[in-house]
Design an enzyme around this catalytic site. Structure first.
Site, short mmCIF file in Angstrom:
data_model
loop_
_atom_site.label_atom_id
_atom_site.label_comp_id
_atom_site.label_asym_id
_atom_site.label_seq_id
_atom_site.Cartn_x
_atom_site.Cartn_y
_atom_site.Cartn_z
N SER A 9 0.92 -1.23 -0.14
CA SER A 9 -0.06 0.02 -0.15
C SER A 9 0.99 1.18 -0.09
CB SER A 9 -0.86 0.21 1.10
OG SER A 9 -1.70 1.21 1.36
N HIS A 34 -1.24 -1.09 -3.97
CA HIS A 34 -2.71 -0.67 -3.47
C HIS A 34 -2.63 0.97 -3.25
CE1 HIS A 34 -6.29 -1.18 -1.25
NE2 HIS A 34 -5.85 -0.34 -0.29
N ASP A 36 -4.70 4.10 -1.78
CA ASP A 36 -5.56 4.58 -0.89
C ASP A 36 -6.29 5.96 -1.25
OD1 ASP A 36 -6.23 2.34 0.65
OD2 ASP A 36 -4.02 2.58 1.56
N MET A 38 -8.45 8.92 -0.13
CA MET A 38 -9.37 9.27 1.20
C MET A 38 -9.86 10.68 0.82
SD MET A 38 -6.90 7.90 4.04
CE MET A 38 -6.11 6.54 4.02
N HIS A 67 -8.35 1.89 -4.23
CA HIS A 67 -9.34 1.86 -3.11
C HIS A 67 -9.81 3.23 -2.87
CE1 HIS A 67 -9.80 0.62 1.51
NE2 HIS A 67 -10.86 0.83 1.06
N MET A 69 -11.90 5.44 -0.69
CA MET A 69 -12.64 5.61 0.70
C MET A 69 -13.19 7.14 0.66
SD MET A 69 -9.65 4.27 3.22
CE MET A 69 -8.70 3.93 1.23
N MET A 138 -11.72 -5.05 5.34
CA MET A 138 -11.11 -4.11 6.23
C MET A 138 -10.68 -4.76 7.50
SD MET A 138 -10.42 -1.40 4.15
CE MET A 138 -9.25 -0.63 5.48
N ASP A 176 -7.15 -6.03 4.26
CA ASP A 176 -6.35 -4.62 4.05
C ASP A 176 -6.42 -3.88 5.61
OD1 ASP A 176 -5.46 -2.07 3.43
OD2 ASP A 176 -7.04 -1.45 2.37
C1 DX5 Z 1 -6.40 2.14 5.69
C2 DX5 Z 1 -5.89 1.77 4.11
C3 DX5 Z 1 -4.85 0.65 4.18
C4 DX5 Z 1 -3.59 1.01 4.83
C5 DX5 Z 1 -2.99 -0.24 5.03
O1 DX5 Z 1 -7.21 3.15 5.59
O2 DX5 Z 1 -7.17 1.52 3.52
O3 DX5 Z 1 -4.79 0.45 2.87
O4 DX5 Z 1 -2.78 1.68 3.73
O5 DX5 Z 1 -1.76 0.21 5.90
P1 DX5 Z 1 -1.09 -0.69 6.85
O6 DX5 Z 1 -0.51 -1.92 6.20
O7 DX5 Z 1 0.06 0.18 7.54
O8 DX5 Z 1 -2.13 -0.84 8.01
ZN ZN Z 2 -6.64 0.32 1.38
#
Ligand code: DX5
Ligand code: ZN
Length: 222
Positions: A9, A34, A36, A38, A67, A69, A138, A176
């Site tokens: 990620s 991956h 993210d 947000m 992903h 969010m 998650m 994740d």
């Molecule tokens: C959390 C993200 C994850 C995050 C995982 O909101 O969706 O993808 O980057 O990070 P680690 O592996 O550090 O928990």
């Molecule tokens: Zn993620």
């Protein structure tokens, strides 16, 4: 037996050296990157948008596993498709018209995924599984990297694996949040296909070796 996949990620990467970090990932045995996204609404944090994903696509040779969010993710599907996403996952909790959104993603030639928060039961996926290429379970509350794995995820993985098997589907299960070498074997044996790992890969002294160690773990046989 299907081999499991590893998706580092990028949230845990050094953004001051993004190109270098992605070139480093290219040299590992990682399967996907991956990514993210947000929005500061669905989750408390803000990460980055499609322009940065386009830069990631330029430097990273692995498929981009995006992903979202994000509230009302349907507003941004084409932006992330154009930026180079290979997969787009949206949250079940953010989509009153999830079936339509998954169809829209598939119509763009992109793998469609559903992400599920820790409080959401996998039984809510029953009527959507058939058009889901991926499910992201998650294992932390989304919004931040570096959190502790929630162990209640393990029975959810087993339940979802059973739902996929009885329907004879090929939907893949990603896990994740808080994934590390200490818990990955249990996650795989519960029936996961993909390990998403931010901190445990990017913050290690030897990310390539961590990726290999993840890949060498025993998986689930089906
Ligand atoms: C959390 C993200 C994850 C995050 C995982 O909101 O969706 O993808 O980057 O990070 P680690 O592996 O550090 O928990
Ligand atoms: Zn993620």
């Amino acid at each position: 037996m299907t081999r499991h996949l590893i998706a580092p990620s990028v949230l845990a990467a050094d953004f001051g050296n993004l190109a270098g970090e992605l070139e480093m990932i290219n040299r590992t045995e990682a399967d996907w990157l991956h990514v993210d996204i947000m929005d500061g609404m669905f989750v408390p944090n803000i990460s980055f948008g499609p322009d940065i994903v386009r830069v990631m696509k330029k430097y990273c040779h692995k498929p981009l596993d995006v992903h979202l969010m994000v509230e009302k993710p349907e507003r941004y599907l084409d932006h992330f498709a154009e930026a180079g996403a290979a997969h787009i996952s949206v949250h079940i909790e953010a989509c009153p018209h999830l079936h339509r959104v998954l169809q829209q993603i598939r119509e763009m030639g992109i793998k469609a995924g559903v992400a599920v928060n820790p409080h959401t039961s996998v039984s809510q996926l029953e009527d959507i599984l058939e058009i889901s290429d991926l499910v992201i379970l998650m294992s932390v509350n989304p919004g931040f990297g570096g959190q502790k794995f929630i162990y209640q995820t393990l029975p959810k993985i087993r339940q979802l694996r059973e739902m996929i098997t009885v329907r004879n589907l090929s939907t893949q299960i990603s896990i994740d949040g808080g994934v590390g070498l200490q818990n990955a074997e249990a996650i795989l044996q519960a029936g996961a296909d993909i390990l998403i790992a931010g901190t445990s890969v990017f913050k290690s002294d030897d990310p390539a070796a961590v990726v290999i160690a993840f890949k060498n773990l025993g998986g689930f046989e089906y």
